[in-house]
Enzyme design. Structure first.
Site, short mmCIF file in Angstrom:
data_model
loop_
_atom_site.label_atom_id
_atom_site.label_comp_id
_atom_site.label_asym_id
_atom_site.label_seq_id
_atom_site.Cartn_x
_atom_site.Cartn_y
_atom_site.Cartn_z
N ASP A 12 153.90 30.45 54.36
CA ASP A 12 152.64 30.87 53.72
C ASP A 12 152.55 30.43 52.27
O ASP A 12 151.57 29.83 51.85
CB ASP A 12 152.51 32.40 53.73
CG ASP A 12 152.26 32.96 55.13
OD1 ASP A 12 151.83 32.19 56.01
OD2 ASP A 12 152.50 34.17 55.33
N ARG A 92 157.23 45.50 45.64
CA ARG A 92 155.95 44.87 45.28
C ARG A 92 155.47 45.17 43.86
O ARG A 92 155.06 44.25 43.16
CB ARG A 92 154.85 45.24 46.28
CG ARG A 92 155.10 44.80 47.70
CD ARG A 92 155.45 43.34 47.80
NE ARG A 92 155.75 42.96 49.17
CZ ARG A 92 156.39 41.86 49.53
NH1 ARG A 92 156.81 41.02 48.61
NH2 ARG A 92 156.61 41.60 50.79
N ASP A 121 150.84 45.24 51.58
CA ASP A 121 151.35 44.60 50.37
C ASP A 121 150.23 44.14 49.44
O ASP A 121 150.39 44.17 48.22
CB ASP A 121 152.28 43.46 50.74
CG ASP A 121 153.61 43.97 51.28
OD1 ASP A 121 153.98 45.10 50.90
OD2 ASP A 121 154.26 43.27 52.06
N SER A 173 158.44 38.19 61.12
CA SER A 173 158.10 38.25 59.71
C SER A 173 159.10 39.20 59.08
O SER A 173 159.20 40.36 59.46
CB SER A 173 156.67 38.80 59.56
OG SER A 173 156.50 39.28 58.26
N1 ARG Z 1 155.52 48.12 56.74
C1 ARG Z 1 156.32 47.97 55.58
C2 ARG Z 1 155.52 48.26 54.34
O1 ARG Z 1 154.34 48.20 54.39
C3 ARG Z 1 157.04 46.67 55.50
C4 ARG Z 1 156.23 45.44 55.36
C5 ARG Z 1 157.18 44.29 55.35
N2 ARG Z 1 156.62 43.02 55.46
C6 ARG Z 1 157.06 42.07 56.31
N3 ARG Z 1 156.61 40.89 56.13
N4 ARG Z 1 157.88 42.29 57.26
O2 ARG Z 1 156.07 48.55 53.33
#
Ligand code: ARG
Length: 403
Positions: A12, A92, A121, A173
């Protein structure tokens, strides 16, 4: 135009660098922060430059991540929906803060991130950026472009000679850092399907662990873990060691369905060997040193604290206010907790603290009991008084509480 773009070296963000340059006729500065994800940062920097960035900023954020984000969350025992230790959600805001700092340093007009339009995110990046640098624009190419599938992104990359990461064969992912790992997609989108063994990164398969059971001792000072088996360790090293030890026992796997900020439910598979052990140990130490009302109140706000981290509100006023409360409660959370590890399992087996409120004399059922048993009779007379009155009325009107 100048844009600072969050960059991981994955598909990405590699496509993003090229796309932003074309779409906005912009100079791209990439930003990569090391949160302990274990990537080769020199390779990432070189790749960013090959992909067309004028500059690639890379820094080691591990210490800051642990001190300013992970430990404050640990002090609150923050677990989203009772389970997820929030490693992504904590990372983040720090990345967003650094993106903004770098943007200001280089006089950029905007920051860009590679989050999708249906994830959490984007919320965390953008709310943080709005708190910290409201004058900067925020661009989210994945919400804008027509490259709606991985296949289209790969096609775009191939046509323009953008390097495609070699790790593409796994359909997952993954977001990993020193506090944990999240694995999504592939067959795990079926809620009934067990996560495949090759999805896990930080933990061994607990079914095949052959290690003999062992104990570890975690030392805390004012709510912060400072030692392992009596050896004082700097925070990053302590987490790395504990991830290794507990991960080898297959400890710290989680498989949950969670509620995202944007309204949908998603299946999330997590690992956090050090995280689950440290939260368990910290909770146990608090049981020994916190008085009952503080402990009850703190447990109630742990959920609020977790929610606000999840919801991207880290830099906002509520987090600061709750943090002040949480920090105040940690003054005496000093001591040690012993934990026994065995294949896929852990259990607290001991705790001690110079600030323990546990009173042997009061607690004992053996010789040396100092508890005033007679006072209990008077206590119960008053404590039960309202129910005595209520019970009397029930009798009078012919109703019986037991029916
Ligand atoms: N669901 C989790 C969160 O929102 C993890 C997201 C992780 N992202 C990924 N690309 N696996 O904090």
């Amino acid at each position: 135009m100048k844009i600072v773009c969050a960059y991981s070296g994955g598909l990405d963000t590699s496509v993003m660098v090229h796309w932003l340059k074309e779409r906005y006729d912009a100079e791209i500065i990439t930003y990569t922060g090391d949160l302990g994800q274990g990537d080769d940062l020199d390779a990432i920097r070189a790749k960013a430059l090959r992909t067309g960035a004028v500059r690639a900023v890379v820094d080691d954020l591990r210490e800051r991540f642990v001190d300013e984000f992970i430990f404050p969350a640990l002090k609150a025992n923050a677990l989203y929906e009772g389970t997820y230790p929030l490693h992504t959600a904590l990372g983040r805001p720090l990345l967003a803060a650094r993106l903004c700092e770098v943007a200001v340093e280089f006089g950029a007009d905007a920051i860009a991130h590679g989050c999708t339009g249906k994830g959490n995110d984007q919320v965390r990046f953008e709310v943080a950026a709005q708190c910290l640098a409201p004058h900067l624009g925020v661009i989210a190419p994945l919400r804008e472009w027509d490259l709606t599938t991985r296949e289209l992104e790969i096609e775009y990359a191939v046509e323009r000679g953008i390097e495609i990461p070699v790790t593409l064969e796994k359909p997952y992912s993954i977001d990993e850092n020193i506090w944990g790992c999240a694995i999504e997609c592939g067959e795990m989108e079926d809620l009934w399907a067990e996560p495949p063994e090759d999805a896990w990164r930080m933990t061994k398969d607990p079914r095949t662990v052959k290690l003999p059971s062992r104990e570890i001792i975690i030392g805390f000072e004012q709510g912060i873990p400072v030692s392992l088996d009596g050896e004082m360790l700097p925070p990053v090293l302590l987490l790395e060691k504990l991830n290794q030890i507990a991960g080898d026992y297959g400890i710290g796997r989680m498989d949950m369905v969670e509620n995202r900020v944007v309204g949908l439910k998603s299946r999330e598979v997590y690992e956090g060997p050090a995280a689950v052990i440290l939260v368990a140990a910290h909770v146990e130490l608090e049981r020994v040193v916190l008085d009952r009302p503080t402990s009850t109140y703190k447990r109630r706000i742990a959920d609020d604290f977790a929610n606000l981290i999840y919801d991207g509100l880290w830099f906002g006023p509520l987090r600061h206010a709750l943090q002040a409360f949480v920090d105040e409660t940690q003054k005496h959370v000093t001591g040690e907790v012993r934990i026994r590890l065995s294949a896929g399992r852990y259990i607290v087996t001991g705790r001690r603290s110079p600030y323990s409120l546990y009173d042997d004399g009061l607690a004992t059922y053996s010789h040396g009991d100092t508890f005033d048993r007679e006072a209990a009779a008077g206590f119960l007379k008053l404590y039960g008084l309202s129910y005595r009155t209520w019970g009397g009325l029930q009798r009078k009107v012919g109703e019986h509480p037991s029916e």
